[in-house]
Design an enzyme around this catalytic site. Structure first.
Site, mmCIF file in Angstrom:
data_model
loop_
_atom_site.group_PDB
_atom_site.id
_atom_site.type_symbol
_atom_site.label_atom_id
_atom_site.label_comp_id
_atom_site.label_asym_id
_atom_site.label_seq_id
_atom_site.Cartn_x
_atom_site.Cartn_y
_atom_site.Cartn_z
ATOM 1 N N HIS A 107 1.105 -1.463 -0.113
ATOM 2 C CA HIS A 107 -0.403 0.104 0.104
ATOM 3 C C HIS A 107 1.127 1.075 0.071
ATOM 4 O O HIS A 107 1.330 2.061 0.939
ATOM 5 C CB HIS A 107 -0.925 -0.357 1.044
ATOM 6 N N HIS A 109 1.187 5.062 -2.686
ATOM 7 C CA HIS A 109 1.337 5.609 -3.825
ATOM 8 C C HIS A 109 2.469 6.398 -4.267
ATOM 9 O O HIS A 109 3.233 6.684 -3.917
ATOM 10 C CB HIS A 109 0.033 6.775 -3.093
ATOM 11 N N ASP A 110 1.900 6.580 -5.911
ATOM 12 C CA ASP A 110 2.994 7.462 -6.625
ATOM 13 C C ASP A 110 3.511 8.133 -6.584
ATOM 14 O O ASP A 110 5.141 8.236 -6.732
ATOM 15 C CB ASP A 110 2.103 7.201 -8.392
ATOM 16 N N GLY A 321 -7.624 9.380 -2.321
ATOM 17 C CA GLY A 321 -8.510 10.394 -1.657
ATOM 18 C C GLY A 321 -9.159 10.162 0.059
ATOM 19 O O GLY A 321 -9.367 9.235 -0.165
ATOM 20 N N HIS A 351 -9.209 1.345 -0.843
ATOM 21 C CA HIS A 351 -9.351 1.866 0.783
ATOM 22 C C HIS A 351 -10.448 1.953 1.354
ATOM 23 O O HIS A 351 -11.463 2.177 0.673
ATOM 24 C CB HIS A 351 -8.973 3.036 0.720
ATOM 25 N N GLU A 354 -11.064 3.972 5.940
ATOM 26 C CA GLU A 354 -9.646 5.081 6.651
ATOM 27 C C GLU A 354 -10.773 6.257 7.423
ATOM 28 O O GLU A 354 -10.578 7.735 6.989
ATOM 29 C CB GLU A 354 -9.232 5.819 5.386
ATOM 30 N N HIS A 379 -6.628 -0.052 4.890
ATOM 31 C CA HIS A 379 -6.328 0.826 5.856
ATOM 32 C C HIS A 379 -6.973 -0.071 7.128
ATOM 33 O O HIS A 379 -6.810 -0.302 8.029
ATOM 34 C CB HIS A 379 -7.163 3.013 6.002
ATOM 35 N N ASP A 437 1.970 7.165 2.009
ATOM 36 C CA ASP A 437 2.744 8.243 1.513
ATOM 37 C C ASP A 437 4.156 8.421 2.651
ATOM 38 O O ASP A 437 4.054 9.289 2.841
ATOM 39 C CB ASP A 437 2.175 9.128 1.839
HETATM 40 ZN ZN LIG Z 1 -3.562 5.110 0.168
#
Ligand SMILES: [Zn+2]
Ligand SMILES: *[C@@H]1O[C@H](CO)[C@@H](O)[C@H](O)[C@H]1NC(C)=O
Ligand SMILES: *[C@@H]1O[C@H](CO)[C@@H](O)[C@H](O)[C@H]1NC(C)=O
Ligand SMILES: *[C@@H]1O[C@H](CO)[C@@H](O)[C@H](O)[C@H]1NC(C)=O
Ligand SMILES: *[C@@H]1O[C@H](CO)[C@@H](O)[C@H](O)[C@H]1NC(C)=O
Ligand SMILES: *[C@@H]1O[C@H](CO)[C@@H](O)[C@H](O)[C@H]1NC(C)=O
Length: 504
Positions: A107, A109-110, A321, A351, A354, A379, A437
């Site tokens: 998990h 993110h780019d 998001g 996701h 969360e 999450h 992240d």
């Molecule tokens: Zn995430």
């Protein structure tokens, strides 16, 4: 095993009721106590892992270090990560975890995987990089041949090279860029008094990095650097959630999504040629959950197309998001039912949960993710409040992707010992540890999150078996085929054995 445990409890209660175990006269039976404790230890994550003699020896060493660290006045999991970072960096357990083969990052993110210092020191120092300063004290970047058209709410564009040549020392400017690209600050509690404020800054950071990483040459170098940083942190495989945005060239020409996916595939192949023990990466295509159902249908159709055209690298689909601010999964039911209706496979990696707003539409995402046959749950912070969803997740073997630092920084929990994943781990719920992240949180790779998970969840009850199972889970619950998993496990095992013998 579970029914055996339940039976032993029933038998125990029966004996109490019948008065054969004299509870009220004082002392419970010590052997009964022993066996209940053993049963409980067996249930937790890693409780059933058999350790070799070498592993047992290493475990003794690790547990001793852990016990010393847990009694320190500044025990990192109890503190905000931004304050805990220097303490973690000094921890001998952390150095061990950095060397430990952690398997896969499932998990991430780019555009928040690469150290932001690299982004500033490398990317913004390239030719043709422009910057503008926004009305709300942030910045935007853009690469261009000539002076770009002005953006609304932003100063006119300045060529960074010229700007830097006018000031004697660029360090302060560069540091201000880094502060715009991360959430890191000395006093997080006053900087981010609530979830709305921290999410605003979090989303702002994506806007800042966006103009840099969507420049086509940077897009490729960024992905290469992401692979390199995770590889250096002893991660051997990655499943990356990616927006796959259009990228741009210096003359303003644009490349579509297929170009981005192809670029990832090319860079990955090159990286794997250069690092024979790296196992690879796959991509989960993501769109923002603020879109409407018409756009969602288009996005799912595009995901099906990309999945068909790039079966090797493309793993599936997800929304990104803030859940609390976006639309719930149930809103997208028409779009999400399309693949099934058309007889097409499109794995989901939602996701879900969360949030700590219980009983809202968004709080229902955990159950809905499972009803749409999600492969894993991102999450799942709210899952412990939903016993049926939890049972279903276990029955369907759907792992929860736990990202401790992310949850703390984004203010779902403060003391990580109180994270709900501690409960899931005590029950041996299928789960993996990931970092979401890391670059925006001032972390890197997976080791910081493994540190928090190992120290906070289960406390002294977490041991080397726990780490071993968490690491193996990341391969077990990946989207790889059974044959590929077997190959990955073989490589992992070699790395693990080497790690154990070198750590004694
Ligand atoms: Zn995430
Ligand atoms: C940035 O990194 C790339 C790839 O590692 C390297 O080739 C290039 O020289 C670096 N550029 C700068 C300005 O540091
Ligand atoms: C530039 O400024 C930073 C502090 O902002 C300082 O640490 C550094 O030594 C300065 N570099 C030079 C070359 O003067
Ligand atoms: C972002 O960068 C701008 C421009 O250098 C600076 O004025 C501002 O203070 C930075 N923001 C943060 C939060 O440091
Ligand atoms: C969905 O969003 C798109 C893009 O914002 C917009 O053009 C369209 O009118 C919206 N459709 C509906 C049904 O609201
Ligand atoms: C989920 O999987 C079940 C069992 O394979 C299937 O019957 C159902 O149609 C699937 N649902 C969706 C929305 O894909």
């Amino acid at each position: 095993m579970r029914s055996l445990v339940r039976n032993s409890v029933v038998v125990f209660m029966l004996l109490v009721v019948l008065g054969w175990i004299p509870l009220c006269s004082g002392r419970p039976d010590p052997s009964q106590r022993e066996s209940l404790m053993r049963e409980e230890a067996f249930r937790r994550t890693g409780g059933g892992v058999l350790l070799t003699q070498e592993e047992l020896d290493l475990n003794t060493k690790v547990q001793k270090l852990k016990a010393q660290e847990m009694v320190l006045p500044e025990f990192p999991p109890t503190m905000h990560f931004f304050k805990a970072t220097p303490f973690i960096q000094r921890s001998p357990i952390f150095s061990l975890l950095k060397r430990m083969p952690k398997g896969a990052a499932l998990h991430v993110h780019d555009f928040s995987m690469v150290d932001m210092e690299w982004v500033v020191k490398n990317v913004t120092y390239r030719e043709n990089c422009y910057v503008c300063f926004t009305d709300d004290q942030s910045v935007r970047f853009l690469f261009s041949f000539g002076q770009p058209k002005p953006l609304p709410h932003c100063s006119s564009w300045s060529l960074l090279k010229t700007l830097r040549s006018k000031i004697a020392n660029s360090t302060a400017l560069d540091n201000s860029f880094i502060r715009n690209l991360t959430l890191v600050t000395k006093d997080p509690d006053s900087a981010y008094p609530n979830q709305d404020i921290v999410w605003k800054k979090f989303e702002q950071a994506f806007l800042v990095v966006y103009g840099l990483v969507t420049y086509a040459p940077v897009f490729k170098d960024y992905f290469y650097e992401a692979l390199r940083e995770f590889y250096t942190d002893n991660v051997m495989y990655i499943e990356m959630r990616a927006l796959l945005p259009e990228t741009y060239e210096l003359d303003g020409r644009r490349n579509d999504r297929a170009w981005s996916l192809q670029a990832c595939q090319d860079v990955l192949r090159q990286f794997m040629r250069e690092h024979a023990d790296f196992f690879g990466a796959r991509i989960i295509f993501t769109v923002h959950r603020g879109i409407n159902d018409t756009e969602a249908i288009k996005a799912v159709e595009e995901a099906m197309k990309l999945h068909r055209e790039f079966p090797e690298i493309m793993a599936g689909f997800d929304f990104v998001g803030r859940e609390d601010a976006g639309r719930p999964l149930w809103y997208f039911r028409e779009a999400l039912s399309l693949p099934e209706e058309r007889g097409v496979t499109l794995p989901y990696f939602f996701h879900a949960g969360e949030t700590n707003y219980e009983g809202t539409e968004v709080d229902q995402n955990v159950l809905d993710a499972l009803l749409f046959n999600t492969t894993r749950i991102g999450h799942g912070f709210a899952m412990v409040h939903h016993p049926l969803a939890k049972e279903l997740s276990r029955k369907m073997n759907v792992a929860v992707e736990v990202c401790p630092i992310s949850n703390q920084v984004l203010k779902l929990v403060s003391d990580l010992r109180n994270h709900p994943a501690a409960v899931l781990m005590s029950e041996g719920h299928p789960l993996v540890i990931s970092s979401d992240d890391p670059a925006i949180f001032g972390a890197s790779g997976l080791s910081y999150d493994f540190y928090e998970a190992f120290m906070a969840f289960g406390g002294m009850n977490s041991h080397l078996g726990t780490l071993k199972e968490l690491s193996m889970n990341s391969i077990r619950y990946s989207s790889l085929s059974p044959e590929m998993k077997e190959k990955a496990f073989a490589i992992w095992q070699k790395k693990w054995d080497k790690f154990v013998s070198e750590s004694l």
